[in-house]
Design an enzyme around this catalytic site. Sequence first.
Site, PDB file in Angstrom:
ATOM      1  NE  ARG A 121      -3.905  -2.091   2.154  1.00  0.00           N
ATOM      2  CZ  ARG A 121      -3.625  -3.206   2.829  1.00  0.00           C
ATOM      3  NH1 ARG A 121      -2.529  -3.283   3.566  1.00  0.00           N
ATOM      4  NH2 ARG A 121      -4.439  -4.227   2.761  1.00  0.00           N
ATOM      5  CE  LYS A 143      -1.185  12.732 -15.412  1.00  0.00           C
ATOM      6  NZ  LYS A 143      -2.060  12.702 -16.602  1.00  0.00           N
ATOM      7  CD  GLU A 185       5.332  16.917 -23.121  1.00  0.00           C
ATOM      8  OE1 GLU A 185       4.621  17.821 -22.651  1.00  0.00           O
ATOM      9  OE2 GLU A 185       4.866  15.849 -23.580  1.00  0.00           O
ATOM     10  CE  LYS A 227       3.030  17.355 -14.724  1.00  0.00           C
ATOM     11  NZ  LYS A 227       3.299  16.118 -15.427  1.00  0.00           N
ATOM     12  CD  GLU A 237      -5.224  14.520 -15.550  1.00  0.00           C
ATOM     13  OE1 GLU A 237      -5.535  13.337 -15.482  1.00  0.00           O
ATOM     14  OE2 GLU A 237      -4.261  14.939 -16.183  1.00  0.00           O
ATOM     15  NE  ARG A 241      -1.833  16.681 -13.338  1.00  0.00           N
ATOM     16  CZ  ARG A 241      -1.231  15.930 -12.412  1.00  0.00           C
ATOM     17  NH1 ARG A 241      -1.629  15.957 -11.175  1.00  0.00           N
ATOM     18  NH2 ARG A 241      -0.243  15.159 -12.747  1.00  0.00           N
ATOM     19  CG  ASN A 245      -4.441  16.954 -22.694  1.00  0.00           C
ATOM     20  OD1 ASN A 245      -3.515  16.154 -22.607  1.00  0.00           O
ATOM     21  ND2 ASN A 245      -5.611  16.662 -23.235  1.00  0.00           N
ATOM     22  CG  HIS A 248      -0.411  16.290 -24.684  1.00  0.00           C
ATOM     23  ND1 HIS A 248       0.320  17.457 -24.719  1.00  0.00           N
ATOM     24  CD2 HIS A 248       0.400  15.360 -24.098  1.00  0.00           C
ATOM     25  CE1 HIS A 248       1.512  17.237 -24.157  1.00  0.00           C
ATOM     26  NE2 HIS A 248       1.580  15.978 -23.776  1.00  0.00           N
ATOM     27  CG  HIS A 252      -2.967  11.632 -26.503  1.00  0.00           C
ATOM     28  ND1 HIS A 252      -3.694  12.316 -25.544  1.00  0.00           N
ATOM     29  CD2 HIS A 252      -1.722  11.473 -25.989  1.00  0.00           C
ATOM     30  CE1 HIS A 252      -2.913  12.548 -24.488  1.00  0.00           C
ATOM     31  NE2 HIS A 252      -1.712  12.044 -24.737  1.00  0.00           N
ATOM     32  CG  HIS A 265       4.557  12.004 -25.667  1.00  0.00           C
ATOM     33  ND1 HIS A 265       3.196  11.879 -25.881  1.00  0.00           N
ATOM     34  CD2 HIS A 265       4.711  12.976 -24.742  1.00  0.00           C
ATOM     35  CE1 HIS A 265       2.554  12.744 -25.103  1.00  0.00           C
ATOM     36  NE2 HIS A 265       3.451  13.418 -24.394  1.00  0.00           N
TER      37      HIS A 265
HETATM   38  N1  NAD Z   1       3.531  10.316 -15.353  1.00  0.00           N
HETATM   39  C1  NAD Z   1       3.392  11.343 -16.154  1.00  0.00           C
HETATM   40  O1  NAD Z   1       2.853  12.392 -15.780  1.00  0.00           O
HETATM   41  C2  NAD Z   1       3.920  11.248 -17.535  1.00  0.00           C
HETATM   42  C3  NAD Z   1       4.039  12.392 -18.320  1.00  0.00           C
HETATM   43  C4  NAD Z   1       4.583  12.266 -19.580  1.00  0.00           C
HETATM   44  C5  NAD Z   1       4.996  11.032 -20.047  1.00  0.00           C
HETATM   45  N2  NAD Z   1       4.857   9.928 -19.264  1.00  0.00           N
HETATM   46  C6  NAD Z   1       5.306   8.615 -19.729  1.00  0.00           C
HETATM   47  O2  NAD Z   1       6.702   8.663 -19.947  1.00  0.00           O
HETATM   48  C7  NAD Z   1       7.045   7.681 -20.907  1.00  0.00           C
HETATM   49  C8  NAD Z   1       8.021   8.264 -21.884  1.00  0.00           C
HETATM   50  O3  NAD Z   1       9.153   8.695 -21.183  1.00  0.00           O
HETATM   51  P1  NAD Z   1      10.544   8.985 -21.913  1.00  0.00           P
HETATM   52  O4  NAD Z   1      10.315   9.817 -23.090  1.00  0.00           O
HETATM   53  O5  NAD Z   1      11.480   9.432 -20.877  1.00  0.00           O
HETATM   54  O6  NAD Z   1      10.934   7.546 -22.521  1.00  0.00           O
HETATM   55  P2  NAD Z   1      11.824   6.348 -21.994  1.00  0.00           P
HETATM   56  O7  NAD Z   1      11.756   6.174 -20.555  1.00  0.00           O
HETATM   57  O8  NAD Z   1      11.456   5.201 -22.853  1.00  0.00           O
HETATM   58  O9  NAD Z   1      13.301   6.807 -22.383  1.00  0.00           O
HETATM   59  C9  NAD Z   1      13.628   7.026 -23.740  1.00  0.00           C
HETATM   60  C10 NAD Z   1      14.900   6.269 -24.152  1.00  0.00           C
HETATM   61  O10 NAD Z   1      16.036   6.953 -23.638  1.00  0.00           O
HETATM   62  C11 NAD Z   1      16.875   6.048 -22.936  1.00  0.00           C
HETATM   63  N3  NAD Z   1      17.518   6.856 -21.904  1.00  0.00           N
HETATM   64  C12 NAD Z   1      16.938   7.395 -20.812  1.00  0.00           C
HETATM   65  N4  NAD Z   1      17.792   8.200 -20.176  1.00  0.00           N
HETATM   66  C13 NAD Z   1      18.960   8.143 -20.856  1.00  0.00           C
HETATM   67  C14 NAD Z   1      20.217   8.772 -20.680  1.00  0.00           C
HETATM   68  N5  NAD Z   1      20.432   9.648 -19.701  1.00  0.00           N
HETATM   69  N6  NAD Z   1      21.201   8.470 -21.548  1.00  0.00           N
HETATM   70  C15 NAD Z   1      20.961   7.614 -22.571  1.00  0.00           C
HETATM   71  N7  NAD Z   1      19.796   7.023 -22.809  1.00  0.00           N
HETATM   72  C16 NAD Z   1      18.805   7.271 -21.948  1.00  0.00           C
HETATM   73  C17 NAD Z   1      15.954   4.973 -22.459  1.00  0.00           C
HETATM   74  O11 NAD Z   1      16.647   3.787 -22.221  1.00  0.00           O
HETATM   75  C18 NAD Z   1      14.984   4.861 -23.613  1.00  0.00           C
HETATM   76  O12 NAD Z   1      15.523   4.039 -24.606  1.00  0.00           O
HETATM   77  C19 NAD Z   1       5.750   7.197 -21.515  1.00  0.00           C
HETATM   78  O13 NAD Z   1       5.447   5.924 -21.032  1.00  0.00           O
HETATM   79  C20 NAD Z   1       4.723   8.199 -21.035  1.00  0.00           C
HETATM   80  O14 NAD Z   1       3.443   7.634 -20.880  1.00  0.00           O
HETATM   81  C21 NAD Z   1       4.337  10.020 -18.026  1.00  0.00           C
HETATM   82 ZN    ZN Z   2       3.261  14.949 -22.999  1.00  0.00          ZN
END
Ligand code: NAD
Ligand code: ZN
Length: 365
Positions: A121, A143, A185, A227, A237, A241, A245, A248, A252, A265
Amino acid sequence: VAEVSVNLGVNSYTIHIGSGIIASIGQLMCKMELTNKVLIVSDDNVSKLYGDYVVNLLSQAGFTVELFSVAPGEDSKSMRVAMELYTRAIEMGLDRSSSIVALGGGVVGDLAGFVAATYLRGLSFVQIPTTLLAQVDSSVGGKVAVNHELGKNLIGAFYQPRLVVIDIDMLNTLPDRELYAGLSETIKYGIIADQTLFNYFIDNHQQILVKEPVVLTEIIRRCCEIKAQVVERDERESCVRMMLNFGHTIAHAIEASTGFSLYNHGEAVAIGMYGAALLSYQLGLCKKNVVDDISMIIEKFKLPLFAPECKVDTLLPYLERDKKTVGGKTKWVLVSSVGQVKINSDVPENIIRHILEQVTHKQKA
Ligand SMILES: NC(=O)c1ccc[n+]([C@@H]2O[C@H](COP(=O)([O-])OP(=O)(O)OC[C@H]3O[C@@H](n4cnc5c(N)ncnc54)[C@H](O)[C@@H]3O)[C@@H](O)[C@H]2O)c1
Ligand SMILES: [Zn+2]
């Protein structure tokens, strides 16, 4: 070094930003009275680069540490991988006084955060975001989620970290395409909330592209602050919030209709922001120069404005299916001037069609 505090009552925490700041992770965690055992969750790319280093830092600070590395990519944000993490957590005897540390991009952050929120939990969660996207977006706001076969992020929680440590030096190993995705972003924050930040991007775009540390720290700090302010006003949200978006809705649709493979993305968001700007102009909400400024900065950061591979009729159904759709109406975040947005849920379909035609044709209106 910069600090941003996220003020959410008992769930408040601080984001530490700086060059080389990861060296003080042990100290920062001890200060938060996080002691005992730590499970670090990372992916294979990131753990190869920084895994041993972070394990050593925490061991030296007196923690009992294990590292769990998942395959890189969105597929690891799954219930199956979460289950493997629960197993490891049980095997290493993690209890409520232990911590889970996410060392990686948004995939690792969302996955590790989901496990931290649900195992026993909830236990302490620490974020070390290593992509620019994770640093300015997914690590702030609490999130956390895993994907379901039928949709992204469908299983999740609101769960705040105790601590976020952003070491901008880690961006030096990030592939350029991932850097640009994160910049998308950051541009969004300028458009929705801060004209000064937007102008800062224009004035400093060269320094940003070569990852100049002082400039990077400043933009990350400001984006986290924006943010955080939005999340503080609307932790779960409901309405405020929604402005996050911006860009987005179309993004999406582009991502989903191309199977999440053609555009990442950030690229989809860039196209979506351009589309939202065009739509705002079309509805008479903003002047033409707002559209021009937005498209100019998107291009300066090597991001796309168009998705010529997409078709209007394929995109449209995805707009209606967007999770931000309320009562069957798509809620559009529109821009009236840089730094100011409005929500509109009454955009006629023919106008949306017209906008989609523009962003799927590789030609500026
Ligand atoms: N929780 C939220 O509010 C929120 C907001 C936006 C996105 N997200 C989520 O985030 C995810 C996307 O995140 P992302 O774009 O960071 O992708 P990711 O975590 O897949 O990282 C992108 C790539 O970069 C590599 N990488 C990461 N850091 C590195 C570094 N310092 N040096 C070399 N390589 C590195 C990773 O191994 C991966 O191959 C999605 O699943 C999305 O849904 C969540
Ligand atoms: Zn985004």
